[in-house]
Scaffold this motif. Structure first.
Motif, PDB file in Angstrom:
ATOM      1  N   UNK A   1       0.675  -1.146   0.037  1.00 33.12           N
ATOM      2  CA  UNK A   1       0.070   0.203  -0.027  1.00 33.12           C
ATOM      3  C   UNK A   1       0.714   1.275   0.037  1.00 33.12           C
ATOM      4  N   UNK A   2       2.142   1.274  -0.281  1.00 28.84           N
ATOM      5  CA  UNK A   2       2.893   2.458  -0.482  1.00 28.84           C
ATOM      6  C   UNK A   2       2.817   3.408  -1.922  1.00 28.84           C
ATOM      7  N   UNK A   3       2.911   4.559  -1.499  1.00 31.32           N
ATOM      8  CA  UNK A   3       3.201   5.237  -2.768  1.00 31.32           C
ATOM      9  C   UNK A   3       4.531   5.258  -3.367  1.00 31.32           C
ATOM     10  N   UNK A   4       4.427   5.256  -4.668  1.00 31.90           N
ATOM     11  CA  UNK A   4       6.002   4.992  -5.208  1.00 31.90           C
ATOM     12  C   UNK A   4       6.397   6.010  -6.026  1.00 31.90           C
ATOM     13  N   UNK A   5       7.247   6.525  -5.660  1.00 32.62           N
ATOM     14  CA  UNK A   5       7.942   7.927  -6.617  1.00 32.62           C
ATOM     15  C   UNK A   5       9.030   7.793  -7.352  1.00 32.62           C
ATOM     16  N   UNK A   6       9.183   8.067  -8.595  1.00 30.20           N
ATOM     17  CA  UNK A   6      10.476   8.003  -9.231  1.00 30.20           C
ATOM     18  C   UNK A   6      11.026   9.381  -9.708  1.00 30.20           C
ATOM     19  N   UNK A   7      12.338   9.502  -9.490  1.00 30.33           N
ATOM     20  CA  UNK A   7      13.030  10.765  -9.854  1.00 30.33           C
ATOM     21  C   UNK A   7      13.725  10.390 -10.996  1.00 30.33           C
ATOM     22  N   UNK A   8      13.520  11.487 -12.186  1.00 32.42           N
ATOM     23  CA  UNK A   8      14.271  11.211 -13.449  1.00 32.42           C
ATOM     24  C   UNK A   8      15.758  11.113 -13.698  1.00 32.42           C
ATOM     25  N   UNK A   9      16.332  12.151 -12.681  1.00 31.46           N
ATOM     26  CA  UNK A   9      17.666  12.205 -12.459  1.00 31.46           C
ATOM     27  C   UNK A   9      18.479  12.933 -13.450  1.00 31.46           C
ATOM     28  N   UNK A  10      18.373  12.324 -14.907  1.00 32.80           N
ATOM     29  CA  UNK A  10      19.235  12.754 -15.911  1.00 32.80           C
ATOM     30  C   UNK A  10      18.766  12.659 -17.131  1.00 32.80           C
ATOM     31  N   UNK A  11      18.787  13.765 -18.238  1.00 31.77           N
ATOM     32  CA  UNK A  11      18.458  13.376 -19.484  1.00 31.77           C
ATOM     33  C   UNK A  11      18.933  12.006 -20.227  1.00 31.77           C
ATOM     34  N   UNK A  12      20.315  12.170 -20.122  1.00 37.38           N
ATOM     35  CA  UNK A  12      21.142  11.106 -21.051  1.00 37.38           C
ATOM     36  C   UNK A  12      20.837   9.873 -20.403  1.00 37.38           C
ATOM     37  N   UNK A  13      20.647   9.696 -19.105  1.00 38.13           N
ATOM     38  CA  UNK A  13      20.093   8.273 -18.585  1.00 38.13           C
ATOM     39  C   UNK A  13      19.019   7.785 -19.048  1.00 38.13           C
ATOM     40  N   UNK A  14      17.767   8.684 -19.161  1.00 36.98           N
ATOM     41  CA  UNK A  14      16.553   8.363 -19.556  1.00 36.98           C
ATOM     42  C   UNK A  14      16.514   7.816 -21.075  1.00 36.98           C
ATOM     43  N   UNK A  15      17.381   8.665 -21.838  1.00 40.35           N
ATOM     44  CA  UNK A  15      17.528   8.253 -23.272  1.00 40.35           C
ATOM     45  C   UNK A  15      18.176   6.945 -23.406  1.00 40.35           C
ATOM     46  N   UNK A  16      19.199   6.677 -22.455  1.00 45.86           N
ATOM     47  CA  UNK A  16      19.877   5.222 -22.495  1.00 45.86           C
ATOM     48  C   UNK A  16      19.174   4.224 -21.982  1.00 45.86           C
ATOM     49  N   UNK A  17      18.270   4.442 -21.130  1.00 44.52           N
ATOM     50  CA  UNK A  17      17.375   3.435 -20.405  1.00 44.52           C
ATOM     51  C   UNK A  17      15.926   3.842 -20.596  1.00 44.52           C
ATOM     52  N   UNK A  18      15.408   4.112 -21.623  1.00 41.73           N
ATOM     53  CA  UNK A  18      13.967   4.618 -21.777  1.00 41.73           C
ATOM     54  C   UNK A  18      13.053   3.501 -21.489  1.00 41.73           C
ATOM     55  N   UNK A  19      13.168   2.394 -22.218  1.00 37.70           N
ATOM     56  CA  UNK A  19      12.084   1.335 -21.836  1.00 37.70           C
ATOM     57  C   UNK A  19      12.367   0.735 -20.374  1.00 37.70           C
ATOM     58  N   UNK A  20      13.417   0.682 -19.858  1.00 38.49           N
ATOM     59  CA  UNK A  20      13.492   0.298 -18.358  1.00 38.49           C
ATOM     60  C   UNK A  20      12.753   1.539 -17.455  1.00 38.49           C
ATOM     61  N   UNK A  21      12.857   2.623 -17.710  1.00 44.50           N
ATOM     62  CA  UNK A  21      12.072   3.539 -17.244  1.00 44.50           C
ATOM     63  C   UNK A  21      10.559   3.410 -17.404  1.00 44.50           C
ATOM     64  N   UNK A  22      10.368   3.396 -18.628  1.00 45.47           N
ATOM     65  CA  UNK A  22       8.686   3.444 -18.604  1.00 45.47           C
ATOM     66  C   UNK A  22       8.197   2.048 -18.332  1.00 45.47           C
ATOM     67  N   UNK A  23       8.873   0.874 -18.086  1.00 48.46           N
ATOM     68  CA  UNK A  23       8.546  -0.309 -17.480  1.00 48.46           C
ATOM     69  C   UNK A  23       8.198   0.031 -16.248  1.00 48.46           C
TER      70      UNK A  23
END
Length: 457
Positions: A286-308
C-alpha cells in the motif's frame, strides 16, 4: 481547484477506514489508485519513535547542521573518527521505527567539489561542462592534481539532497507535527568514505540502512567548478551501482509509506530487477511509489526500463523540463506544459520543474502551473531536489490542494537557489515548516487570489 484538491486527497488517503480510529501505520496509496477519500488527522502518517538515543542515531545539532561539507583531505586520509562503524552502533541502539514515512533507494556517492581554472581542465584533458564516468585510477589522478586546490567533501547525490531537506522540514521542533522518519538504502564500501557518508546522513536524521560492502570502494563524484560557474563532473561508480534486494531491504520496503527510487539506478542493468522487486513489495503493502528522472542522458539510454517501472508502478514522477520531454520523446520545441500533460495520462501525479519559468503539476491530462517565487539566484544546483522534498512534505503532512503544495515546494527550491550549496539549511527548514503548518489547513480552499500570499513565504 476541484481537480487538484480531489487528486491530492486521494494521494494522501486510503479506502474508507473502519469506524474506530485507523492504526498509525495504515497505508494510504490505495485511494490514489481508485479508492474513496477520507479526511485523516494532521500528521497521521508520521510515526513517533520514542526513546530514540539521538546521540547515537545522529540527531541534529547547532554545531554542524548547516555545514555538511568538510575538508576533502581529512576524508581521504581516513581519520579515526570516520572509520568508526556507526552502522553497528546504530543497529545496536534501536531496532528502528514501526514504519518509515519515506524510504529512498539511490546511489550513495561522496562529492568532492573544488574551484579550478580552465588550464587545470586542459592539463588533465577533461572536457568542460560534461559529466563523465571514470575508473579508480582516473579518479586518483584527478584528486592528486587537486592537492594544491581547496576542495570539500560532502555526502552527495540527488536523492540524499531531497531526503535531507525532507528530514529537516520534518524534524522541526517549532511545529506540532510528529517527527518524520526518513531512511535511505544504497551501497557504500567498507572504506573511510563509506563511514563518512553514513555519518553525515545520520547527523541530518536520515538513517542509512544498508550494510557496507566488504572490501568495496565507495562511489564518488568530483565536481570541478570554473570561474564562469560551469560545473564539470567526474563520477566513479564504485559500489554505488550495486543494489541487492535482500530480505532486510524487503522488510524495510514493506513497512514504508512512500518509496522513492532515484533515476541514476536505472543506468545499471543488474539493478533493474531489484528496483522492480522493491516496487512490487511497496505496491503490495500500500505504499506510494515515486521515481526521480535524474538525468536526460540516463533516460535516453534506459528509456524502455524507465517506462517499464514508471508506467506500471509509479504514483509520482519528478522531472525537469528536459527530462520530461525525453520521457515523452518530444522535441525541445515542445512546451513543458505539453510534457506534463502527456505524462499525467500514465502517472497519477507528475512534477515538472522549469527553472525560472516556474513548474507544473500534471494530473489526469491537465497541468497546474506553479509560478516561481522571487529570489536572487546564487547556485541552482540542487533546486529540483529541494522542490521534490517540498512535494513529498506536503503530501505526507496531509495538504489536499496540489497547487498549494506546488507553491510550497517552489519556495523550498527558491531558498536553496538563493544560497551556496545544495542542502536546505536547518534554520530555513524550521522557518518553512512553521509556515507550512500555519497554512496547510487553508490550502484546501486556496484560491488563485490567495496564491500570492502563499508564494511570498
Amino acid at each position: 481547484m476541484a481537480l487538484a484538491s480531489t487528486t491530492a486527497s486521494r494521494l494522501i488517503s486510503r479506502r474508507l477506514p473502519p469506524p474506530s480510529p485507523p492504526p498509525a501505520a495504515a497505508p494510504y496509496a490505495a485511494a490514489l489508485r481508485g479508492g474513496a477519500c477520507w479526511a485523516r488527522p494532521r500528521g497521521y502518517l508520521s510515526v513517533r519513535w520514542e526513546a530514540r538515543p539521538k546521540a547515537l542515531m545522529g540527531g541534529l545539532s547547532d554545531a554542524d547542521d548547516d555545514d555538511e561539507e568538510v575538508d576533502g583531505r581529512g576524508v581521504l586520509s581516513g581519520a579515526p573518527s570516520l572509520q568508526q562503524d556507526v552502522f553497528e552502533l546504530a543497529v545496536a541502539s534501536s531496532s528502528g521505527p514501526e514504519r518509515w514515512d519515506v524510504l529512498g533507494l539511490g546511489q550513495a556517492m561522496v562529492d568532492f567539489s573544488g574551484m579550478v581554472d580552465d588550464e587545470f581542465l586542459e592539463r588533465l584533458g577533461i572536457e568542460k561542462g560534461t559529466r563523465t564516468l571514470v575508473n579508480h585510477e582516473e579518479r586518483g589522478r584527478v584528486l592528486r592534481a587537486m592537492d594544491g586546490c581547496t576542495y570539500k567533501a560532502a555526502a552527495g547525490g540527488s536523492l540524499s539532497n531531497s531526503l535531507v531537506a525532507l528530514s529537516r522540514l520534518g524534524s522541526s521542533q517549532i511545529t506540532s507535527y510528529p517527527e518524520l522518519r526518513i531512511a535511505m538504502a544504497g551501497s557504500v564500501g567498507s572504506d573511510p568514505l563509506g563511514s563518512f557518508y553514513r555519518q553525515k546522513l545520520q547527523r541530518a536524521n536520515v538513517q542509512f540502512l544498508s550494510k557496507p560492502v566488504k572490501d568495496g570502494t565507495t562511489g564518488t563524484v568530483i565536481v570541478l567548478t570554473t570561474p564562469d560557474a560551469q560545473r564539470t563532473m567526474l563520477a566513479y561508480q564504485g559500489t554505488s551501482s550495486t543494489l541487492a534486494y535482500d530480505s532486510d531491504l524487503a522488510d524495510t520496503v514493506s513497512k514504508s509509506n512512500i518509496l522513492v527510487v532515484e533515476g541514476y539506478l536505472f543506468e545499471f542493468a543488474h539493478t533493474i530487477e531489484a528496483i522492480k522487486q522493491a516496487c512490487e513489495d511497496a505496491k503490495k503493502n500500500g505504499a506510494l511509489i515515486a521515481v526521480s528522472a535524474s538525468d536526460v542522458s540516463c533516460i535516453k539510454r534506459c528509456h524502455s526500463d524507465f517506462w517499464d517501472i514508471v508506467g506500471n508502478y509509479a504514483d509520482i514522477l519528478f522531472a525537469n523540463a528536459n527530462e520530461a520531454r525525453a520521457f515523452c520523446e518530444l522535441t525541445s520545441e515542445e512546451s513543458t506544459m505539453s510534457a506534463a500533460r502527456y505524462l499525467s495520462h500514465s502517472i497519477p501525479l507528475v512534477s515538472v520543474t522549469d527553472g525560472n519559468h516556474g513548474s507544473y503539476i500534471g494530473v489526469k491530462g491537465e497541468a497546474i502551473y506553479i509560478p516561481p517565487p522571487s529570489c536572487i539566484p546564487v547556485d541552482t544546483c540542487g533546486a529540483g531536489d529541494a522542490y521534490a522534498s517540498g512535494i513529498l512534505y506536503g503530501i505526507v503532512r496531509g495538504a489536499s490542494d496540489l497547487k498549494g503544495i506546488g507553491l510550497l515546494a517552489a519556495r523550498v527550491a527558491a531558498v536553496v537557489v538563493g544560497q551556496q550549496g545544495t542542502r536546505l539549511r536547518v534554520k530555513d527548514a524550521d522557518r518553512l515548516a512553521e509556515l507550512f503548518e500555519s497554512h496547510l489547513d487553508n490550502l484546501e480552499v486556496c484560491s488563485d487570489a490567495e496564491t500570492d500570499q502563499v508564494s511570498n513565504f
